[in-house]
Motif scaffolding. Structure first.
Motif, PDB file in Angstrom:
ATOM      1  N   ASP A  34       0.835  -1.195   0.000  1.00 11.26           N
ATOM      2  CA  ASP A  34       0.000   0.000   0.000  1.00 11.26           C
ATOM      3  C   ASP A  34       0.877   1.255   0.000  1.00 11.26           C
ATOM      4  OD1 ASP A  34      -2.149   1.650   0.033  1.00 11.26           O
ATOM      5  OD2 ASP A  34      -2.690   1.281   2.123  1.00 11.26           O
ATOM      6  N   PHE A  35       0.701   2.101  -0.998  1.00 14.46           N
ATOM      7  CA  PHE A  35       1.537   3.285  -1.186  1.00 14.46           C
ATOM      8  C   PHE A  35       1.387   4.285  -0.044  1.00 14.46           C
ATOM      9  CE2 PHE A  35       2.131   7.528  -3.066  1.00 14.46           C
ATOM     10  CZ  PHE A  35       3.469   7.413  -3.387  1.00 14.46           C
ATOM     11  N   VAL A  36       0.171   4.477   0.449  1.00 13.85           N
ATOM     12  CA  VAL A  36      -0.058   5.448   1.512  1.00 13.85           C
ATOM     13  C   VAL A  36       0.648   5.022   2.793  1.00 13.85           C
ATOM     14  CG1 VAL A  36      -1.812   6.540   2.948  1.00 13.85           C
ATOM     15  CG2 VAL A  36      -2.195   6.283   0.521  1.00 13.85           C
ATOM     16  N   ARG A  37       0.622   3.752   3.110  1.00 15.29           N
ATOM     17  CA  ARG A  37       1.335   3.276   4.302  1.00 15.29           C
ATOM     18  C   ARG A  37       2.835   3.491   4.172  1.00 15.29           C
ATOM     19  NH1 ARG A  37      -1.138  -2.493   6.184  1.00 15.29           N
ATOM     20  NH2 ARG A  37      -3.199  -1.721   6.725  1.00 15.29           N
ATOM     21  N   GLY A  80      -3.980  14.592   5.996  1.00 17.29           N
ATOM     22  CA  GLY A  80      -4.583  14.295   4.691  1.00 17.29           C
ATOM     23  C   GLY A  80      -4.371  12.849   4.285  1.00 17.29           C
ATOM     24  N   LEU A  81      -3.148  12.343   4.471  1.00 15.41           N
ATOM     25  CA  LEU A  81      -2.878  10.945   4.142  1.00 15.41           C
ATOM     26  C   LEU A  81      -3.633   9.993   5.063  1.00 15.41           C
ATOM     27  CD1 LEU A  81       0.956  11.066   3.436  1.00 15.41           C
ATOM     28  CD2 LEU A  81      -0.852  10.572   1.796  1.00 15.41           C
ATOM     29  N   PHE A  82      -3.714  10.346   6.334  1.00  9.19           N
ATOM     30  CA  PHE A  82      -4.457   9.507   7.276  1.00  9.19           C
ATOM     31  C   PHE A  82      -5.942   9.466   6.915  1.00  9.19           C
ATOM     32  CE2 PHE A  82      -6.518   8.659  11.387  1.00  9.19           C
ATOM     33  CZ  PHE A  82      -5.906   7.443  11.683  1.00  9.19           C
ATOM     34  N   PHE A  83      -6.509  10.628   6.552  1.00 15.51           N
ATOM     35  CA  PHE A  83      -7.898  10.681   6.113  1.00 15.51           C
ATOM     36  C   PHE A  83      -8.101   9.841   4.860  1.00 15.51           C
ATOM     37  CE2 PHE A  83     -11.216  12.703   3.517  1.00 15.51           C
ATOM     38  CZ  PHE A  83     -12.301  12.587   4.382  1.00 15.51           C
ATOM     39  N   LEU A  84      -7.169   9.943   3.929  1.00 13.81           N
ATOM     40  CA  LEU A  84      -7.238   9.159   2.704  1.00 13.81           C
ATOM     41  C   LEU A  84      -7.173   7.671   3.010  1.00 13.81           C
ATOM     42  CD1 LEU A  84      -7.118   9.262  -0.452  1.00 13.81           C
ATOM     43  CD2 LEU A  84      -4.647   9.236  -0.210  1.00 13.81           C
ATOM     44  N   PHE A  85      -6.291   7.295   3.913  1.00 15.94           N
ATOM     45  CA  PHE A  85      -6.093   5.882   4.226  1.00 15.94           C
ATOM     46  C   PHE A  85      -7.256   5.298   5.027  1.00 15.94           C
ATOM     47  CE2 PHE A  85      -4.157   2.527   6.904  1.00 15.94           C
ATOM     48  CZ  PHE A  85      -3.852   1.654   5.880  1.00 15.94           C
ATOM     49  N   VAL A  86      -7.756   6.033   6.000  1.00 17.58           N
ATOM     50  CA  VAL A  86      -8.785   5.481   6.887  1.00 17.58           C
ATOM     51  C   VAL A  86     -10.195   5.649   6.318  1.00 17.58           C
ATOM     52  CG1 VAL A  86      -9.831   5.716   9.170  1.00 17.58           C
ATOM     53  CG2 VAL A  86      -7.366   5.732   8.936  1.00 17.58           C
ATOM     54  N   ILE A  87     -10.536   6.847   5.882  1.00 21.43           N
ATOM     55  CA  ILE A  87     -11.916   7.131   5.485  1.00 21.43           C
ATOM     56  C   ILE A  87     -12.179   6.753   4.026  1.00 21.43           C
ATOM     57  CG2 ILE A  87     -13.680   8.923   5.317  1.00 21.43           C
ATOM     58  CD1 ILE A  87     -12.817   8.367   8.201  1.00 21.43           C
ATOM     59  N   ILE A  88     -11.429   7.338   3.123  1.00 18.78           N
ATOM     60  CA  ILE A  88     -11.737   7.149   1.702  1.00 18.78           C
ATOM     61  C   ILE A  88     -11.487   5.714   1.266  1.00 18.78           C
ATOM     62  CG2 ILE A  88     -11.102   7.863  -0.638  1.00 18.78           C
ATOM     63  CD1 ILE A  88     -10.692  10.644   0.436  1.00 18.78           C
ATOM     64  N   ARG A  89     -10.470   5.087   1.811  1.00 16.00           N
ATOM     65  CA  ARG A  89     -10.184   3.702   1.435  1.00 16.00           C
ATOM     66  C   ARG A  89     -11.328   2.774   1.833  1.00 16.00           C
ATOM     67  NH1 ARG A  89      -5.961  -0.169   4.166  1.00 16.00           N
ATOM     68  NH2 ARG A  89      -5.917  -1.809   2.629  1.00 16.00           N
ATOM     69  N   ASN A  90     -11.937   3.013   2.970  1.00 19.48           N
ATOM     70  CA  ASN A  90     -13.025   2.153   3.430  1.00 19.48           C
ATOM     71  C   ASN A  90     -14.353   2.493   2.773  1.00 19.48           C
ATOM     72  OD1 ASN A  90     -11.356   0.702   5.120  1.00 19.48           O
ATOM     73  ND2 ASN A  90     -11.631   2.132   6.800  1.00 19.48           N
ATOM     74  N   VAL A  91     -14.544   3.743   2.352  1.00 17.89           N
ATOM     75  CA  VAL A  91     -15.818   4.145   1.761  1.00 17.89           C
ATOM     76  C   VAL A  91     -15.864   3.818   0.273  1.00 17.89           C
ATOM     77  CG1 VAL A  91     -17.280   6.136   1.250  1.00 17.89           C
ATOM     78  CG2 VAL A  91     -16.219   5.925   3.482  1.00 17.89           C
TER      79      VAL A  91
END
Length: 109
Positions: A34-37, A80-91
């Motif tokens: 995973d690139f974001v991680r 921003g990356l945390f929001f992308l990883f936690v929220i957008i990835r799951n939605v």
């Protein structure tokens, strides 16, 4: 003298961050795809190290303003990356992959 000390600290910090951003994602890529991680861990270390340097130089060196700027900028990127990883990835996984592809293309340029 203060300016030379501050610029020396700033240049060595920038070199360390540059080295960190080149090496740490490669190490993490061995265990995770995973690139974001991969880049989130580097940004978290930048937040911690810039906070420490900003507190150590606060009121003593002229570059403390620059370290504060680096600290706040890295907090925004990390959130921003945390929001992308936690929220957008799951939605919405498709939207997540689109955003990641755009980030990867921009980083390679």
């Amino acid at each position: 003298m203060e300016l030379m000390l501050g610029s020396g600290i700033l240049l060595s910090y920038m070199y360390a961050v540059y080295f960190l951003f080149n090496q740490l994602p490669k190490v993490i890529a061995r265990r995770n795809t995973d690139f974001v991680r991969q880049i989130l861990s580097s940004w978290i270390i930048v937040v911690i190290s810039s906070f420490i340097l900003a507190q150590m130089t606060k009121g003593r060196l002229a570059v403390s303003i620059l370290f504060d700027g680096i600290f706040y900028f890295s907090i925004v990127i990390t959130l921003g990356l945390f929001f992308l990883f936690v929220i957008i990835r799951n939605v919405n996984l498709l939207l997540y992959k689109k955003i990641i592809n755009k980030i990867q293309v921009n980083m390679k340029q």
